[in-house]
Design a protein around this motif. Sequence first.
Motif, PDB file in Angstrom:
ATOM      1  N   HIS B  81       0.822  -1.214   0.000  1.00  0.00           N
ATOM      2  CA  HIS B  81       0.000   0.000   0.000  1.00  0.00           C
ATOM      3  C   HIS B  81       0.857   1.266   0.000  1.00  0.00           C
ATOM      4  N   GLY B  82       2.037   1.157  -0.585  1.00  0.00           N
ATOM      5  CA  GLY B  82       2.873   2.342  -0.762  1.00  0.00           C
ATOM      6  C   GLY B  82       3.430   2.966   0.493  1.00  0.00           C
ATOM      7  N   ILE B  83       3.614   2.184   1.570  1.00  0.00           N
ATOM      8  CA  ILE B  83       4.026   2.814   2.822  1.00  0.00           C
ATOM      9  C   ILE B  83       5.441   3.350   2.769  1.00  0.00           C
ATOM     10  N   PHE B  84       6.268   2.862   1.843  1.00  0.00           N
ATOM     11  CA  PHE B  84       7.638   3.368   1.770  1.00  0.00           C
ATOM     12  C   PHE B  84       7.792   4.471   0.723  1.00  0.00           C
ATOM     13  N   GLN B  85       6.682   4.902   0.152  1.00  0.00           N
ATOM     14  CA  GLN B  85       6.734   5.911  -0.907  1.00  0.00           C
ATOM     15  C   GLN B  85       7.383   7.203  -0.407  1.00  0.00           C
ATOM     16  N   THR B  86       6.961   7.669   0.762  1.00  0.00           N
ATOM     17  CA  THR B  86       7.500   8.924   1.289  1.00  0.00           C
ATOM     18  C   THR B  86       8.988   8.789   1.558  1.00  0.00           C
ATOM     19  N   LEU B  87       9.380   7.630   2.087  1.00  0.00           N
ATOM     20  CA  LEU B  87      10.791   7.382   2.367  1.00  0.00           C
ATOM     21  C   LEU B  87      11.600   7.463   1.072  1.00  0.00           C
ATOM     22  N   ALA B  88      11.057   6.842   0.025  1.00  0.00           N
ATOM     23  CA  ALA B  88      11.739   6.885  -1.273  1.00  0.00           C
ATOM     24  C   ALA B  88      11.837   8.322  -1.770  1.00  0.00           C
ATOM     25  N   ASP B  89      10.786   9.105  -1.539  1.00  0.00           N
ATOM     26  CA  ASP B  89      10.810  10.498  -1.980  1.00  0.00           C
ATOM     27  C   ASP B  89      11.839  11.304  -1.211  1.00  0.00           C
ATOM     28  N   VAL B  90      11.985  10.981   0.085  1.00  0.00           N
ATOM     29  CA  VAL B  90      12.989  11.680   0.889  1.00  0.00           C
ATOM     30  C   VAL B  90      14.371  11.407   0.324  1.00  0.00           C
ATOM     31  N   VAL B  91      14.630  10.150  -0.006  1.00  0.00           N
ATOM     32  CA  VAL B  91      15.930   9.802  -0.590  1.00  0.00           C
ATOM     33  C   VAL B  91      16.147  10.574  -1.885  1.00  0.00           C
ATOM     34  N   LYS B  92      15.101  10.641  -2.685  1.00  0.00           N
ATOM     35  CA  LYS B  92      15.190  11.374  -3.950  1.00  0.00           C
ATOM     36  C   LYS B  92      15.515  12.837  -3.692  1.00  0.00           C
ATOM     37  N   LEU B  93      14.801  13.449  -2.727  1.00  0.00           N
ATOM     38  CA  LEU B  93      15.019  14.876  -2.452  1.00  0.00           C
ATOM     39  C   LEU B  93      16.426  15.140  -1.940  1.00  0.00           C
ATOM     40  N   GLU B 248      -0.394  27.014  -7.150  1.00  0.00           N
ATOM     41  CA  GLU B 248       0.256  26.428  -8.323  1.00  0.00           C
ATOM     42  C   GLU B 248      -0.241  27.024  -9.626  1.00  0.00           C
ATOM     43  N   SER B 249      -1.549  27.232  -9.713  1.00  0.00           N
ATOM     44  CA  SER B 249      -2.099  27.627 -11.009  1.00  0.00           C
ATOM     45  C   SER B 249      -1.767  29.071 -11.346  1.00  0.00           C
ATOM     46  N   GLU B 250      -1.522  29.910 -10.346  1.00  0.00           N
ATOM     47  CA  GLU B 250      -1.246  31.303 -10.680  1.00  0.00           C
ATOM     48  C   GLU B 250       0.202  31.714 -10.391  1.00  0.00           C
ATOM     49  N   LEU B 251       0.846  31.073  -9.398  1.00  0.00           N
ATOM     50  CA  LEU B 251       2.191  31.499  -9.012  1.00  0.00           C
ATOM     51  C   LEU B 251       3.244  30.409  -9.213  1.00  0.00           C
ATOM     52  N   THR B 252       2.921  29.366  -9.912  1.00  0.00           N
ATOM     53  CA  THR B 252       3.864  28.272 -10.177  1.00  0.00           C
ATOM     54  C   THR B 252       4.641  27.846  -8.942  1.00  0.00           C
ATOM     55  N   GLY B 253       3.943  27.760  -7.811  1.00  0.00           N
ATOM     56  CA  GLY B 253       4.607  27.265  -6.605  1.00  0.00           C
ATOM     57  C   GLY B 253       4.883  28.336  -5.579  1.00  0.00           C
ATOM     58  N   GLY B 254       4.684  29.609  -5.935  1.00  0.00           N
ATOM     59  CA  GLY B 254       4.838  30.680  -4.953  1.00  0.00           C
ATOM     60  C   GLY B 254       6.224  30.749  -4.366  1.00  0.00           C
ATOM     61  N   PHE B 255       6.288  30.903  -3.048  1.00  0.00           N
ATOM     62  CA  PHE B 255       7.565  31.221  -2.413  1.00  0.00           C
ATOM     63  C   PHE B 255       8.592  30.122  -2.596  1.00  0.00           C
ATOM     64  N   HIS B 256       8.194  28.875  -2.832  1.00  0.00           N
ATOM     65  CA  HIS B 256       9.206  27.830  -3.000  1.00  0.00           C
ATOM     66  C   HIS B 256       9.450  27.458  -4.456  1.00  0.00           C
ATOM     67  N   THR B 257       9.101  28.361  -5.378  1.00  0.00           N
ATOM     68  CA  THR B 257       9.341  28.080  -6.799  1.00  0.00           C
ATOM     69  C   THR B 257      10.804  27.748  -7.063  1.00  0.00           C
ATOM     70  N   GLU B 258      11.716  28.537  -6.459  1.00  0.00           N
ATOM     71  CA  GLU B 258      13.127  28.401  -6.789  1.00  0.00           C
ATOM     72  C   GLU B 258      13.854  27.407  -5.879  1.00  0.00           C
ATOM     73  N   TYR B 259      13.122  26.745  -5.017  1.00  0.00           N
ATOM     74  CA  TYR B 259      13.796  25.821  -4.111  1.00  0.00           C
ATOM     75  C   TYR B 259      13.759  24.408  -4.661  1.00  0.00           C
ATOM     76  N   SER B 260      14.822  23.672  -4.383  1.00  0.00           N
ATOM     77  CA  SER B 260      14.839  22.289  -4.835  1.00  0.00           C
ATOM     78  C   SER B 260      15.570  21.450  -3.798  1.00  0.00           C
ATOM     79  N   GLY B 261      15.428  20.158  -3.948  1.00  0.00           N
ATOM     80  CA  GLY B 261      16.177  19.235  -3.094  1.00  0.00           C
ATOM     81  C   GLY B 261      15.864  19.403  -1.628  1.00  0.00           C
ATOM     82  N   MET B 262      16.928  19.388  -0.859  1.00  0.00           N
ATOM     83  CA  MET B 262      16.848  19.397   0.599  1.00  0.00           C
ATOM     84  C   MET B 262      16.060  20.593   1.132  1.00  0.00           C
ATOM     85  N   ARG B 263      16.332  21.778   0.569  1.00  0.00           N
ATOM     86  CA  ARG B 263      15.708  22.977   1.126  1.00  0.00           C
ATOM     87  C   ARG B 263      14.217  23.011   0.837  1.00  0.00           C
TER      88      ARG B 263
END
Lengths: 238, 373
Positions: B81-93, B248-263
């Motif tokens: 039931h996808g319980i490790f999905q978030t964990l996998a996403d954390v690794v990805k980030l 998302e629809s108007e500000l393409t993510g708003g204040f975290h538009t330019e953030y990626s990865g860990m931050r």
Amino acid sequence: MGAVDFSKVRLEQRTLAGVKIPVAVVPRIKKQSYLEKILIALKGLMKGMRLTFGYLIHPSRIVTQQYPENRATLKFPERYRANLKLIYDENGYHLCGGCKMCEKACPNASIKVLNRKGPVTGKLELDRYIWRMDSCTFCNLCVMACPSDALQMTHQFENAVYDRRLLIYNLNRYAGPPAEAMAKLDEEARKQAMEPRDVYGGPVPLNGEPLPNIPPIVIAGEEKAASETPPSTEGPAA
Amino acid sequence: MHESVVTTWMMTAGAWQAKTWAELASDALSQNIWLTVAYIAGGLIGSMTAVTILGLALIYAERKIAGHFQCRLGPMRVGPHGIFQTLADVVKLLMKEDIIPDRADKAMHLLAPFLAMGATMLVIAVIPYSPLLQLVDLNIGVLYVTAISGFGVMGILLGGWSSNNKWSLLGAMRSGAQIISYEVSATLALMVVVLFAGTLSLRGIVESQMDGWWIWRAHGVGIVAFIIYLIASTAEINRTPFDIPEGESELTGGFHTEYSGMRFSFFFLAEFLNMFVVGAMAATLFLGGWMPFHLGGWEGFNNVMGLIPPIVWFYGKVFFIIFVIMWFRWTFPRLRVDQLMRLEWKVLLPIGFVNLLAASVLVLTNLYFFPGN
């Protein structure tokens, strides 16, 4: 803001400049008080929340299907449209008379109907029914245009191939007259009238090179193009 | 009556350990300074671990609940039931490249996510999880929580400002406007409970609810305050239907538009932990914190309820509130900026003031349910 009570809309005849005109009289919008507005808003919100909660507690309403696992028990919606197919009757005869209505109906020229003069009947009959799946949008217009109901959209959607040229199908299993004309022939003539065609028997586009395992086809009048000409860059040979 | 059960376990708690983590640390100071250091380190590590696990669980829950609200399944592939999905996403980030935009204010850009996260962590320290588990108990707990959660918006503002991106800046400014507006209503709603309890300390407020939770004991004003707090705090933590800073629809993510990865994941985690904080505050102030559900006169029922450990009560209430907030998110459409302001200044604020006035009259006339003492 207020809601119009549409049950109280009356139809009246009014005379305007000597002309009788039917007029729909809409009652005045009732002004709502501050608290009334909030209550109405809350009621609307509760309605929405009840609906989504209904979805949450009824797993039977889930539409997602776990695709590769449930291939055998896949459920299709009623009007699901995937690969095009020629319908064959119980004797294995198609119903296509080669009228090219589907070809004309197709908005992106994905269908090419090639006819030939029948060796037995002496009349025009279907030679190749070529359907380019790679440019098809599955709009169903060909099925709707067909006067003899010879076409059908199936549920077959697994079309992955390693070569784009393999997406050009020849839909008829045999070149020959349709079931209607077959009924008038005797057993022997029927066999003679049918010439087998395979799925990849159509004129292969792109650069016209033959594919491995698929012999180059020869179309009457186009022998040269299919057999010897070097790859041309002009597009589909058909 | 039912009071006996509560007192029994408060007595056992007292025999066991009725001190907060900070008190234990300060007691240890007289014996050995290294013990104090160990206490502080243990508290920090423990709360960080708890926060991480909580974040993972909340993100998974959100995805699953969102799926089922929309006739979908949610994550199903990674683990049962996808319980490790978030964990996998954390690794990805963690593996992703951390991109800082050209001509961005580098120092601020790097600092912003930690500010957002830090504010949330500071609030988590004062929440009474159970009679035995609380890191610090401040005598101005409610004031502290409202002040610090307002501090979290600094991270968002800085992030938006330093990104050198107009979408980010717009989102951050919206967030600022939103928190200034809704903080007022949320605090007014909290004030009602403070009036009734007569204390700002979170532990004190929980203990004042031994005879009944303030949500119904406060004679109608409690439930109004609870609803106002729920709406205003949903807006404060920038969740749908009040997610205009992200939009998302108007500000393409708003204040975290330019953030990626860990931050980016820090902003994301802070958002989910803020949801937990809101749930914890609502549970502590209105739903009795770790107090069990008791009905006056039903001795047997109360005894059974008393058997359930207080930490289960606390987390049960918090997750109920979180579920309601998620339910909001997956049902209501986003508000426009002007609608957002109208809701606050024309609806929530007047009702909040009237409610506070009514509450003070009730308190002055001593007119509330089961006045225990």
